[in-house]
Write a protein that holds these residues in place. Structure first.
Motif, PDB file in Angstrom:
ATOM      1  N   GLY A 100       0.839  -1.190   0.000  1.00 43.98           N
ATOM      2  CA  GLY A 100       0.000   0.000   0.000  1.00 43.98           C
ATOM      3  C   GLY A 100       0.871   1.235   0.000  1.00 43.98           C
ATOM      4  O   GLY A 100       2.094   1.174  -0.188  1.00 43.98           O
ATOM      5  N   ASP A 104      -1.947   5.746   3.187  1.00 43.55           N
ATOM      6  CA  ASP A 104      -2.923   4.855   3.808  1.00 43.55           C
ATOM      7  C   ASP A 104      -2.726   4.807   5.314  1.00 43.55           C
ATOM      8  O   ASP A 104      -3.682   4.906   6.095  1.00 43.55           O
ATOM      9  CB  ASP A 104      -2.779   3.430   3.252  1.00 43.55           C
ATOM     10  CG  ASP A 104      -2.995   3.353   1.758  1.00 43.55           C
ATOM     11  OD1 ASP A 104      -3.784   4.159   1.228  1.00 43.55           O
ATOM     12  OD2 ASP A 104      -2.370   2.480   1.117  1.00 43.55           O
ATOM     13  N   TYR A 105      -1.479   4.671   5.723  1.00 43.14           N
ATOM     14  CA  TYR A 105      -1.179   4.488   7.144  1.00 43.14           C
ATOM     15  C   TYR A 105      -1.199   5.808   7.911  1.00 43.14           C
ATOM     16  O   TYR A 105      -1.565   5.834   9.097  1.00 43.14           O
ATOM     17  CB  TYR A 105       0.151   3.749   7.274  1.00 43.14           C
ATOM     18  CG  TYR A 105       0.079   2.417   6.540  1.00 43.14           C
ATOM     19  CD1 TYR A 105      -0.712   1.382   7.035  1.00 43.14           C
ATOM     20  CD2 TYR A 105       0.718   2.229   5.320  1.00 43.14           C
ATOM     21  CE1 TYR A 105      -0.831   0.188   6.340  1.00 43.14           C
ATOM     22  CE2 TYR A 105       0.606   1.039   4.620  1.00 43.14           C
ATOM     23  CZ  TYR A 105      -0.180   0.021   5.134  1.00 43.14           C
ATOM     24  OH  TYR A 105      -0.316  -1.158   4.449  1.00 43.14           O
ATOM     25  N   TRP A 108      -4.780   6.049   8.682  1.00 41.09           N
ATOM     26  CA  TRP A 108      -5.147   5.177   9.810  1.00 41.09           C
ATOM     27  C   TRP A 108      -4.787   5.844  11.134  1.00 41.09           C
ATOM     28  O   TRP A 108      -5.575   5.803  12.092  1.00 41.09           O
ATOM     29  CB  TRP A 108      -4.410   3.846   9.706  1.00 41.09           C
ATOM     30  CG  TRP A 108      -4.889   2.919   8.649  1.00 41.09           C
ATOM     31  CD1 TRP A 108      -5.724   3.206   7.604  1.00 41.09           C
ATOM     32  CD2 TRP A 108      -4.549   1.542   8.519  1.00 41.09           C
ATOM     33  NE1 TRP A 108      -5.915   2.084   6.841  1.00 41.09           N
ATOM     34  CE2 TRP A 108      -5.212   1.057   7.367  1.00 41.09           C
ATOM     35  CE3 TRP A 108      -3.732   0.683   9.246  1.00 41.09           C
ATOM     36  CZ2 TRP A 108      -5.080  -0.280   6.950  1.00 41.09           C
ATOM     37  CZ3 TRP A 108      -3.602  -0.646   8.832  1.00 41.09           C
ATOM     38  CH2 TRP A 108      -4.278  -1.114   7.696  1.00 41.09           C
ATOM     39  N   TRP A 119       3.260   5.465   8.740  1.00 43.19           N
ATOM     40  CA  TRP A 119       4.109   4.725   7.805  1.00 43.19           C
ATOM     41  C   TRP A 119       5.458   4.351   8.405  1.00 43.19           C
ATOM     42  O   TRP A 119       5.898   3.195   8.300  1.00 43.19           O
ATOM     43  CB  TRP A 119       4.301   5.546   6.533  1.00 43.19           C
ATOM     44  CG  TRP A 119       5.346   5.015   5.588  1.00 43.19           C
ATOM     45  CD1 TRP A 119       6.593   5.504   5.389  1.00 43.19           C
ATOM     46  CD2 TRP A 119       5.228   3.867   4.731  1.00 43.19           C
ATOM     47  NE1 TRP A 119       7.280   4.762   4.453  1.00 43.19           N
ATOM     48  CE2 TRP A 119       6.457   3.745   4.034  1.00 43.19           C
ATOM     49  CE3 TRP A 119       4.222   2.936   4.480  1.00 43.19           C
ATOM     50  CZ2 TRP A 119       6.685   2.735   3.103  1.00 43.19           C
ATOM     51  CZ3 TRP A 119       4.452   1.923   3.546  1.00 43.19           C
ATOM     52  CH2 TRP A 119       5.670   1.832   2.872  1.00 43.19           C
ATOM     53  N   MET A 524      -9.016  -2.988   9.348  1.00 48.05           N
ATOM     54  CA  MET A 524      -8.591  -1.811   8.590  1.00 48.05           C
ATOM     55  C   MET A 524      -9.730  -0.785   8.571  1.00 48.05           C
ATOM     56  O   MET A 524     -10.835  -1.090   8.136  1.00 48.05           O
ATOM     57  CB  MET A 524      -8.245  -2.199   7.154  1.00 48.05           C
ATOM     58  CG  MET A 524      -7.067  -3.132   7.006  1.00 48.05           C
ATOM     59  SD  MET A 524      -6.708  -3.391   5.233  1.00 48.05           S
ATOM     60  CE  MET A 524      -5.439  -4.677   5.354  1.00 48.05           C
ATOM     61  N   THR A 528      -6.320  -0.448   2.011  1.00 51.18           N
ATOM     62  CA  THR A 528      -5.000  -0.029   1.553  1.00 51.18           C
ATOM     63  C   THR A 528      -4.978   0.079   0.027  1.00 51.18           C
ATOM     64  O   THR A 528      -5.798  -0.513  -0.672  1.00 51.18           O
ATOM     65  CB  THR A 528      -3.914  -1.007   2.016  1.00 51.18           C
ATOM     66  OG1 THR A 528      -4.277  -2.346   1.633  1.00 51.18           O
ATOM     67  CG2 THR A 528      -3.740  -0.938   3.519  1.00 51.18           C
ATOM     68  N   SER A 529      -4.009   0.829  -0.484  1.00 52.69           N
ATOM     69  CA  SER A 529      -3.918   1.113  -1.917  1.00 52.69           C
ATOM     70  C   SER A 529      -3.164  -0.003  -2.627  1.00 52.69           C
ATOM     71  O   SER A 529      -2.021   0.158  -3.056  1.00 52.69           O
ATOM     72  CB  SER A 529      -3.218   2.461  -2.141  1.00 52.69           C
ATOM     73  OG  SER A 529      -3.933   3.493  -1.529  1.00 52.69           O
ATOM     74  N   THR A 532      -3.992  -6.816  -0.402  1.00 54.14           N
ATOM     75  CA  THR A 532      -4.156  -6.662   1.042  1.00 54.14           C
ATOM     76  C   THR A 532      -3.507  -7.753   1.894  1.00 54.14           C
ATOM     77  O   THR A 532      -3.563  -7.680   3.119  1.00 54.14           O
ATOM     78  CB  THR A 532      -5.655  -6.594   1.383  1.00 54.14           C
ATOM     79  OG1 THR A 532      -6.329  -7.720   0.805  1.00 54.14           O
ATOM     80  CG2 THR A 532      -6.270  -5.316   0.841  1.00 54.14           C
ATOM     81  N   PRO A 535      -0.339  -6.260   4.019  1.00 52.45           N
ATOM     82  CA  PRO A 535      -0.799  -5.395   5.112  1.00 52.45           C
ATOM     83  C   PRO A 535      -1.462  -6.172   6.247  1.00 52.45           C
ATOM     84  O   PRO A 535      -1.351  -5.781   7.414  1.00 52.45           O
ATOM     85  CB  PRO A 535      -1.791  -4.450   4.421  1.00 52.45           C
ATOM     86  CG  PRO A 535      -1.296  -4.363   3.021  1.00 52.45           C
ATOM     87  CD  PRO A 535      -0.790  -5.740   2.706  1.00 52.45           C
TER      88      PRO A 535
END
Length: 549
Positions: A100, A104-105, A108, A119, A524, A528-529, A532, A535
């Motif tokens: 990802g 994304d992180y 989160w 990240w 999640m 995520t990009s 999965t 992750p």
């Protein structure tokens, strides 16, 4: 089967569960039980990469779920594969290694209020279990590569063992369209085009069972593995301190078993984005109206259980080609099939070593996007639908998905019987934003296919077909041909203490139930990009670190 107490009971021997079993049983004073509803991963098609064709839709390895009719897909039902075997979905998935994007992180961490999900903090968890091929010879790795990737872990990452000229031409067309080449999709911004790296070892699938259960975990005296054992519900107990989880109720080949927790022990649900909310709901944890309709007494209302389902919807565009070598015609004859089998037997290479998708592209649906919001999975083959025969003409499939869908679906039980599948409603293309990205992504595909690098193959749009031009026409066409790319997440999402929809907190503890956590893709908060599986391993690695600190 032992009936003495356990310090940790892990439900689901899939991607997350196998890693957790390994890490938690490393402490010899802790007794660990890992429970898997499926059987052993001794089916030969699990290990041959192209064997996913024989595993998906096969009750030996797949739960064989289906969605409810999807309004956004013109009322079609979709097959919804989930692994039901040791290794879980890592035994039947596409084997693509993808983390990802950094954003994304960061998102989160903002949603949970916990910086441990940023990240820079999750990067160490990814590196801990990674065993990257480029670091087999550290001197040949690009500068700074070892700061992003690991080499001492169990999760093997390798190059694919094939190349296709038509895929190289597609990559060149992407370059002509302004998409750069990349040698690493996992550095924080995955924009670019390149061949996917895969979880394989010497041409064989490398699933979570191989990585984390064998040989160390299975040889530990404090560890037990039960297969063919389906958890029917959690054993919830009330005392002066409130509600707590005291164990599980399991249907095994020997009858109903009820392994219990030692004082201070914990149950960890790692049954995935379908299985974990189903078990919580069967145990009386979930939306009251859903539980009551299924005949389950409400132990604690948690409205977020089964909500927030997110998935990547892939729009499978197909282009006929002339003068290109594709798997459609190479595998059409007995001689072609024999040559493919011989190549794999002798060198562990060729089409039988293929992941379902070989070439990857990350780009923007429109230039104004700050981050890539589209992912392509490109294949030198085509068919009408998964499981059906390949077309008799040479063609390429360029599947494109919206990395950050805004549509939200649900997973809800329909019965108090654990053997009855829940109702799965992804609710694809239910927002204006997702419909706009679907139309833009089809236009992006057409732009790439029109570039000079592909002109010699005279590509002709077969699906959805050139008649669809307006946004409404393209969305309707997407509804006819799109399907899941097997990335359900979010149905037990984590969040802040004051978030009424959060099922678990930032340390994955179920709200209001002591001794119970969830650790899989269901936690999640947003998808995520990219793919999965890895992750999900990272989530399990983070939890293992907290529990063994």
């Amino acid at each position: 089967m032992s009936q003495q107490g356990f310090d940790y009971i892990i439900v689901g021997a899939g991607t997350a569960g196998c890693l957790l079993a390994n890490r938690l049983s490393a402490k010899p004073d802790k007794r660990v039980l890992l429970i898997e509803a499926g059987g052993n991963d001794d089916y030969h098609w699990i290990h041959i990469p192209m064997g996913y064709l024989h595993c998906i839709g096969n009750p030996r390895t797949d739960w064989c779920f289906n969605t409810e009719p999807e309004p956004g897909l013109n009322r079609r039902k979709l097959r919804y594969p989930r692994g039901k075997v040791l290794g879980g979905s890592s035994s039947i998935n596409g084997m693509i290694y993808m983390r990802g994007q950094r954003r994304d992180y960061e998102h989160w961490a903002d949603l949970t209020g916990d910086d441990t999900w940023r990240w820079e903090r999750v990067l160490n968890a990814f590196r801990r279990h990674e065993h990257h091929w480029r670091l087999d010879d550290p001197k040949s790795a690009p500068a700074g590569f070892a700061e992003l990737h690991g080499h001492k872990g169990e999760w093997r990452v390798e190059q694919q063992r094939l190349r296709w000229p038509i895929l190289d031409a597609f990559a060149a067309a992407c370059n002509e369209a302004g998409i750069p080449s990349t040698g690493d999709f996992n550095a924080g911004n995955n924009e670019g085009v390149g061949y996917f790296e895969v979880n394989q070892k010497k041409g064989l699938r490398w699933n979570a069972a191989k990585a984390f259960l064998r040989p160390t975990c299975l040889g530990r005296p404090n560890f037990e593995l039960w297969t063919g054992a389906q958890v029917r519900k959690l054993r919830l107990l009330r005392d002066d301190a409130g509600l707590r989880c005291g164990g599980v109720e399991v249907r095994t080949p020997h009858g109903v078993e009820q392994p219990w927790l030692n004082v201070g022990g914990e149950v960890i649900l790692a049954a995935g984005s379908i299985g974990s909310p189903q078990i919580l709901q069967l145990s009386g944890l979930g939306p009251a109206e859903v539980l009551q309709a299924a005949g389950v007494p409400v132990e604690r209302e948690l409205r977020g259980v089964g909500a927030n389902l997110q998935d990547h919807l892939q729009i499978r565009t197909v282009y006929k080609l002339q003068g290109a070598r594709t798997l459609n015609t190479r595998s059409a004859s007995l001689l072609g099939k024999a040559s493919i089998a011989i190549e794999y037997a002798l060198r562990r290479s060729g089409p039988m070593s293929m992941a379902p998708s070989q070439l990857g592209v990350f780009t923007r649906s429109v230039p104004t996007k700050v981050w890539p919001d589209l992912q392509f999975h490109v294949q030198p083959l085509s068919l009408d639908a998964f499981g059906e025969p390949l077309h008799r003409f040479d063609a390429i499939t360029a599947s494109v998905c919206n990395l950050n869908p805004t549509s939200r679906g649900s997973v809800h039980i329909q019965s108090a019987d654990a053997t009855v599948a829940p109702a799965i409603r992804p609710n694809y293309l239910s927002t204006d934003a997702d419909r706009k990205v679907a139309a833009d992504s089809l236009r992006m595909t057409r732009q790439i296919m029109s570039r000079p690098a592909l002109a010699r193959f005279r590509p002709e749009e077969h699906r959805p077909g050139p008649l669809a031009q307006t946004d409404d026409e393209l969305v309707r066409a997407a509804g006819d041909i799109a399907t899941t790319i097997f990335h359900p997440v979010g149905t037990c999402r984590m969040g802040r203490k004051d978030d009424p929809g959060a099922v678990v907190d930032a340390r994955l503890r179920v709200r209001g139930v002591a001794g119970l956590r969830v650790a899989d893709a269901s936690v999640m908060p947003t998808i995520t990009s990219g793919n999965t599986a890895s992750p999900t391993l990272m989530i399990a690695e983070k939890l293992a670190g907290w529990m063994t600190a």
